[in-house]
Scaffold this motif. Sequence first.
Motif, mmCIF file in Angstrom:
data_model
loop_
_atom_site.group_PDB
_atom_site.id
_atom_site.type_symbol
_atom_site.label_atom_id
_atom_site.label_comp_id
_atom_site.label_asym_id
_atom_site.label_seq_id
_atom_site.Cartn_x
_atom_site.Cartn_y
_atom_site.Cartn_z
ATOM 1 N N ILE A 292 -5.489 -3.730 7.719
ATOM 2 C CA ILE A 292 -6.053 -2.412 7.978
ATOM 3 C C ILE A 292 -6.770 -1.945 6.719
ATOM 4 N N ALA A 293 -8.064 -1.719 6.836
ATOM 5 C CA ALA A 293 -8.876 -1.268 5.701
ATOM 6 C C ALA A 293 -10.253 -0.878 6.217
ATOM 7 N N LEU A 330 -1.081 4.281 10.032
ATOM 8 C CA LEU A 330 -2.304 4.149 9.253
ATOM 9 C C LEU A 330 -3.542 4.357 10.119
ATOM 10 N N VAL A 331 -3.527 3.786 11.319
ATOM 11 C CA VAL A 331 -4.680 3.928 12.215
ATOM 12 C C VAL A 331 -4.827 5.371 12.680
ATOM 13 N N ASP A 337 -5.775 12.506 9.643
ATOM 14 C CA ASP A 337 -5.146 13.069 8.448
ATOM 15 C C ASP A 337 -5.999 12.723 7.230
ATOM 16 N N PRO A 338 -6.647 13.693 6.603
ATOM 17 C CA PRO A 338 -7.526 13.393 5.459
ATOM 18 C C PRO A 338 -6.808 12.677 4.308
ATOM 19 N N LEU A 343 -6.151 7.399 1.404
ATOM 20 C CA LEU A 343 -5.334 6.277 0.934
ATOM 21 C C LEU A 343 -5.771 4.965 1.588
ATOM 22 N N VAL A 344 -6.031 5.002 2.877
ATOM 23 C CA VAL A 344 -6.490 3.798 3.574
ATOM 24 C C VAL A 344 -7.833 3.348 3.009
#
Length: 831
Positions: A292-293, A330-331, A337-338, A343-344
């Motif tokens: 995830i990125a 995370l997704v 969520d800002p 962070l992601v």
Amino acid sequence: MGSRHRSALIVRSAIAVGAAGLAIFGITVPSATAADNVLRADQAVARACHASVLSRRASGADQRELTSTVDGLIQARLAPRDGAEGDWDVAVFDKATGKIVAASSALRSRELAESFVKKGQQLVVQACRYAGPARTVTLGVDFLALTPQGTPTTTGTPVQRAEVVRVQTPERKDKNRLLGLGLDVTEKGDATGVEVVLADDADRKTLRDSGFQFSTVNPDLSRTAREDAAKDRVYAAKVQASALPSGRTSYRHLYEYEYELKELARRNSKLVKAFTLSNPTVEGRDVVGVEIATDVDNIADGKPVNVTMGVHHAREWPASEHAIEWAYELVNGYQKDPAIKSLVGRTRNIVVPIVNADGFSISREAEPKGDFSRFDYEMKRKNCRADDSPPNLRSGVCKANPGGRDRGTDPNRNYAGFWGGAGAGVTWSSETFRGSAPFSEPETRNIREIVSKRQVTNLITLHTYGNLVLRPPGVADVRAPLEEPVVKALGDKMASRNGYDSIPSWGLYDTTGTTEDWSYWATGGFGFTFEINTAGFHPAYENAVVAEYTGVAPAAGAGKGGNRAAFLDMLSNAADPAAHSTLIGSAPRGYQLKLHKTFQTPTSPVVQPDGTTKPPIYVTDKLDSTYSSTGGRFAWSINPSTRPYVAGRYGREPQGPPQATQTLANPPGVPAENTNFPGNPVSERIPFTVKGLPEVDNGRFDVSVQWTSPNTDWDLYIVNSAGEVVTQSASGGTNSERATLLDPPAGEYAAIMVNYDQVDPANPDDWANGKVEFSSPIPPTYGPKEAYTLTCTDRIGRLVGIADVYADRGQTVDVGEVCTNSARANKQRRR
């Protein structure tokens, strides 16, 4: 359109194995034509093959109907045909009810669906083309006949009661001796005791004969397991969607994990990429993860890599649930969520919910038993390795073998970090069997490859149970790394969120061959183990998953954020340049930078089954990571160049002399026997004082006492001024006790002497020679600094730059225009 071919299909004969405890019989089956094996679909449809039996007219699927010829197992396998790879899934349904029997939904066309069936049961095998170009796939089906699990072929054996006991292990030597008994030692424990599963009367006899003191925590673990399963059914029926990021209300099956991961990737293609790890399992299953990125396909973008994984141990189902919920977190957070989006955007996240896919599938699909016997596959811990078993147990499928769940290797004792030492089993049947060699198992080789080829700056491996955040080292004698204050602070911060205890791994008991004890010492990437919940290996979903993840009652992290907040703390640490190292410089677009390091690390002296040791094995590790330049200046997040194993060990320089030895005066008389301290307070209390700076600097104290006969038993407890037990020694079977406290705070203490048992009460054997001895702190040690070799290759692969790079944690190193270094040097030489 799918084929309407519905002929009966049995394409491979069953394996024939027999034993007193479990029998598998060969099945004579009618031959099948080659055409029966080929399934066809002219188009791909992204859907859950396991959700329901599709209409025969449904596109993207093909079916076969067959009847089980056994009481036992069905194995339905898919394999690519003519080398054409795609993504096909398989599911087996009960024809009468439409209920799912078994399924597999990995990312390719290599599937294994396995579960229990009844003789005469009519089944539908359904294959679905999820994605990819392959229009056909090959199907194979096996039926394996089983006698009732855990019983002889002719007569039944009464089910024995399983229980959990707390064994007193006040000293490290006691924990090591307990681990050597071959019992099912859990991860729930503390400085003075550890919980152990006793599966049957044989286990109870082993523990009684050992001389350990123990008390019952759960008198009927089998009943608890059945009650937890009932709670799960009630919860799933009454709750439409939980507070988890996915809304899930029940434990997933392996095929659901696989399907949900690839759906996350399909629905979020720019953010999520599903991938198959390099090594299939022993039984041939693919192991699946997600990355995830932002710009997810560019894995060489130089961002720090944060890895979260679950289920090294098959029965620890909450571990995989927390891991996949973190992927959903995370997704979802990236979209809503800002703070999480930021962070992601600054990190890359790899999530592997199930490391041990064979073991988990067997545990999750097990025939309900709840008796914790050898053939209660629900309680399987290890993988499916059979090579190390006795010759008569090396054949047969993992879920159908006389070795039962005892067969296999513990993946979390198979990494190279201090492999072969205390805290791992040396025999095939041990629950903590270390395997034949470091990295002998495909599961550990998969994780080794990720960590070795990526700059994994942060890693969490999830387990159950014990409410612990564990950090390296796993062996006390190794001593903490130089970075102990930094590693401890991160562990403490995460523990403040989930309410767990933050301790070094050896604080529970010595373990060798564990995940983070290899990854951290070899790469410098921070590594931790979470032991989730205190109720069991996979207790009620509402508590062990929903409450523990979200941080609500009854979880210890209620109101503190739970594991969700702890995972976010770890991600924030990964995003912080001060927590790793950074290379900066310039490179032309399309050029490749590579960091390389090769080294050898010794294992522990290798403990043999007879208790002797052989010399350590030297394991070669190779770290290779890549950065793809987009042109101009770059910043590459990396781990420090000096691995912690050689950097040195933590300590502190003494600021004064240690305190002088104090004598403990034995009060007159002998207190009555007391086997229930502290419930029964009858004892003797001998006060003593611990001084501090600037007068003295105590790195530790040792309180010791002696008496005459080893058949007499005195117990020693040390309490502080608040009356809290800070250390103890209550081993039994000896004529002495010694209790140790490291870095003791200055203050008033007391030695509590408990008369646990007298060999001759009429002539008491009183303790004597009581004393408190003080030692100085151990100074830190420092090792050599190591370098990475940094190379640059141009667009056609020619080496155009090379340099040695030294980087400390938190340091930014400017390597300049490294891609021109070799060109300039060659030009100079040509002149």
